[in-house]
Design a protein around this motif. Structure first.
Motif, PDB file in Angstrom:
ATOM      1  N   ALA A  56       0.823  -1.189   0.000  1.00 33.23           N
ATOM      2  CA  ALA A  56       0.000   0.000   0.000  1.00 33.23           C
ATOM      3  C   ALA A  56       0.877   1.267   0.000  1.00 33.23           C
ATOM      4  O   ALA A  56       0.552   2.243  -0.669  1.00 33.23           O
ATOM      5  N   LEU A  57       1.978   1.231   0.750  1.00 36.02           N
ATOM      6  CA  LEU A  57       2.844   2.411   0.766  1.00 36.02           C
ATOM      7  C   LEU A  57       3.519   2.615  -0.586  1.00 36.02           C
ATOM      8  O   LEU A  57       3.694   3.750  -1.027  1.00 36.02           O
ATOM      9  N   GLY A  58       3.894   1.534  -1.237  1.00 32.49           N
ATOM     10  CA  GLY A  58       4.463   1.660  -2.580  1.00 32.49           C
ATOM     11  C   GLY A  58       3.482   2.320  -3.528  1.00 32.49           C
ATOM     12  O   GLY A  58       3.852   3.203  -4.305  1.00 32.49           O
ATOM     13  N   ASN A  59       2.229   1.912  -3.471  1.00 24.80           N
ATOM     14  CA  ASN A  59       1.207   2.522  -4.325  1.00 24.80           C
ATOM     15  C   ASN A  59       1.006   3.990  -3.982  1.00 24.80           C
ATOM     16  O   ASN A  59       0.826   4.824  -4.880  1.00 24.80           O
ATOM     17  N   HIS A  60       1.032   4.306  -2.695  1.00 23.71           N
ATOM     18  CA  HIS A  60       0.886   5.693  -2.264  1.00 23.71           C
ATOM     19  C   HIS A  60       1.990   6.569  -2.862  1.00 23.71           C
ATOM     20  O   HIS A  60       1.714   7.634  -3.425  1.00 23.71           O
ATOM     21  N   PHE A  61       3.225   6.116  -2.763  1.00 25.45           N
ATOM     22  CA  PHE A  61       4.329   6.915  -3.283  1.00 25.45           C
ATOM     23  C   PHE A  61       4.332   6.944  -4.810  1.00 25.45           C
ATOM     24  O   PHE A  61       4.776   7.921  -5.408  1.00 25.45           O
ATOM     25  N   THR A  62       3.821   5.896  -5.439  1.00 28.13           N
ATOM     26  CA  THR A  62       3.688   5.926  -6.905  1.00 28.13           C
ATOM     27  C   THR A  62       2.710   7.005  -7.318  1.00 28.13           C
ATOM     28  O   THR A  62       2.950   7.748  -8.268  1.00 28.13           O
ATOM     29  N   GLN A  63       1.596   7.111  -6.598  1.00 30.88           N
ATOM     30  CA  GLN A  63       0.614   8.152  -6.902  1.00 30.88           C
ATOM     31  C   GLN A  63       1.198   9.543  -6.725  1.00 30.88           C
ATOM     32  O   GLN A  63       0.822  10.477  -7.440  1.00 30.88           O
ATOM     33  N   ALA A 107      11.396   1.299  -3.174  1.00 28.29           N
ATOM     34  CA  ALA A 107      11.928   0.747  -1.927  1.00 28.29           C
ATOM     35  C   ALA A 107      10.850  -0.039  -1.174  1.00 28.29           C
ATOM     36  O   ALA A 107      11.126  -1.123  -0.640  1.00 28.29           O
ATOM     37  N   TRP A 108       9.634   0.484  -1.138  1.00 27.99           N
ATOM     38  CA  TRP A 108       8.556  -0.235  -0.454  1.00 27.99           C
ATOM     39  C   TRP A 108       8.161  -1.492  -1.221  1.00 27.99           C
ATOM     40  O   TRP A 108       7.870  -2.528  -0.606  1.00 27.99           O
ATOM     41  N   TYR A 109       8.125  -1.431  -2.537  1.00 33.05           N
ATOM     42  CA  TYR A 109       7.822  -2.631  -3.326  1.00 33.05           C
ATOM     43  C   TYR A 109       8.882  -3.711  -3.103  1.00 33.05           C
ATOM     44  O   TYR A 109       8.556  -4.890  -3.007  1.00 33.05           O
ATOM     45  N   GLU A 110      10.139  -3.300  -3.009  1.00 32.59           N
ATOM     46  CA  GLU A 110      11.214  -4.270  -2.764  1.00 32.59           C
ATOM     47  C   GLU A 110      11.012  -5.008  -1.443  1.00 32.59           C
ATOM     48  O   GLU A 110      11.215  -6.219  -1.372  1.00 32.59           O
ATOM     49  N   ARG A 111      10.614  -4.267  -0.428  1.00 29.35           N
ATOM     50  CA  ARG A 111      10.396  -4.897   0.887  1.00 29.35           C
ATOM     51  C   ARG A 111       9.289  -5.944   0.814  1.00 29.35           C
ATOM     52  O   ARG A 111       9.419  -7.036   1.362  1.00 29.35           O
ATOM     53  N   ALA A 112       8.194  -5.595   0.173  1.00 30.63           N
ATOM     54  CA  ALA A 112       7.068  -6.525   0.078  1.00 30.63           C
ATOM     55  C   ALA A 112       7.392  -7.694  -0.844  1.00 30.63           C
ATOM     56  O   ALA A 112       7.022  -8.830  -0.569  1.00 30.63           O
ATOM     57  N   ALA A 113       8.092  -7.412  -1.934  1.00 31.97           N
ATOM     58  CA  ALA A 113       8.443  -8.474  -2.882  1.00 31.97           C
ATOM     59  C   ALA A 113       9.387  -9.486  -2.250  1.00 31.97           C
ATOM     60  O   ALA A 113       9.289 -10.680  -2.520  1.00 31.97           O
ATOM     61  N   ALA A 114      10.278  -9.032  -1.405  1.00 32.71           N
ATOM     62  CA  ALA A 114      11.213  -9.933  -0.735  1.00 32.71           C
ATOM     63  C   ALA A 114      10.488 -10.919   0.175  1.00 32.71           C
ATOM     64  O   ALA A 114      11.006 -11.993   0.468  1.00 32.71           O
ATOM     65  N   ARG A 115       9.279 -10.559   0.571  1.00 32.27           N
ATOM     66  CA  ARG A 115       8.462 -11.438   1.401  1.00 32.27           C
ATOM     67  C   ARG A 115       7.516 -12.293   0.560  1.00 32.27           C
ATOM     68  O   ARG A 115       6.635 -12.955   1.092  1.00 32.27           O
ATOM     69  N   GLY A 116       7.690 -12.233  -0.779  1.00 30.57           N
ATOM     70  CA  GLY A 116       6.907 -13.081  -1.668  1.00 30.57           C
ATOM     71  C   GLY A 116       5.557 -12.538  -2.064  1.00 30.57           C
ATOM     72  O   GLY A 116       4.715 -13.287  -2.572  1.00 30.57           O
ATOM     73  N   PHE A 117       5.320 -11.236  -1.894  1.00 33.26           N
ATOM     74  CA  PHE A 117       4.030 -10.630  -2.225  1.00 33.26           C
ATOM     75  C   PHE A 117       3.965 -10.366  -3.731  1.00 33.26           C
ATOM     76  O   PHE A 117       4.658  -9.485  -4.253  1.00 33.26           O
ATOM     77  N   ALA A 118       3.148 -11.158  -4.428  1.00 32.81           N
ATOM     78  CA  ALA A 118       3.103 -11.118  -5.896  1.00 32.81           C
ATOM     79  C   ALA A 118       2.774  -9.734  -6.461  1.00 32.81           C
ATOM     80  O   ALA A 118       3.415  -9.309  -7.432  1.00 32.81           O
ATOM     81  N   PRO A 119       1.796  -8.983  -5.922  1.00 29.81           N
ATOM     82  CA  PRO A 119       1.542  -7.653  -6.484  1.00 29.81           C
ATOM     83  C   PRO A 119       2.760  -6.726  -6.408  1.00 29.81           C
ATOM     84  O   PRO A 119       2.987  -5.917  -7.316  1.00 29.81           O
ATOM     85  N   ALA A 120       3.560  -6.853  -5.359  1.00 26.31           N
ATOM     86  CA  ALA A 120       4.777  -6.031  -5.253  1.00 26.31           C
ATOM     87  C   ALA A 120       5.809  -6.476  -6.271  1.00 26.31           C
ATOM     88  O   ALA A 120       6.494  -5.637  -6.874  1.00 26.31           O
TER      89      ALA A 120
END
Length: 73
Positions: free
Chosen positions: A1-8, A17-30
């Motif tokens: 959600a924070l990645g999307n916020h900063f993208t907007q 940076a926020w997408y990287e954190r979520a992706a490292a945990r296996g979150f497919a949307p990130a």
């Protein structure tokens, strides 16, 4: 959600940076959003190989938009 916020806000480096954190945990949307960042050059230089790599990780988890992008690439 924070990645999307900063993208907007068009703060792409912070979003990345926020997408990287979520992706490292296996979150497919990130992982998908990291693919977009690499494909479009948002926060990082354009790199289609990295984009494909991130799309593929998300696609392998069944994330439809990533499957579409893998097919297109």
């Amino acid at each position: 959600a924070l990645g999307n916020h900063f993208t907007q806000l068009r703060d792409y480096p912070e979003a990345f940076a926020w997408y990287e954190r979520a992706a490292a945990r296996g979150f497919a949307p990130a992982q998908f959003n990291l693919g977009l960042a690499h494909e479009l050059g948002r926060g990082v230089p354009v790199n289609e190989q990295q984009a494909f790599r991130h799309y593929l990780m998300a696609a392998e988890q069944g994330f439809g938009p990533a499957q579409f992008n893998v097919g297109n690439m």
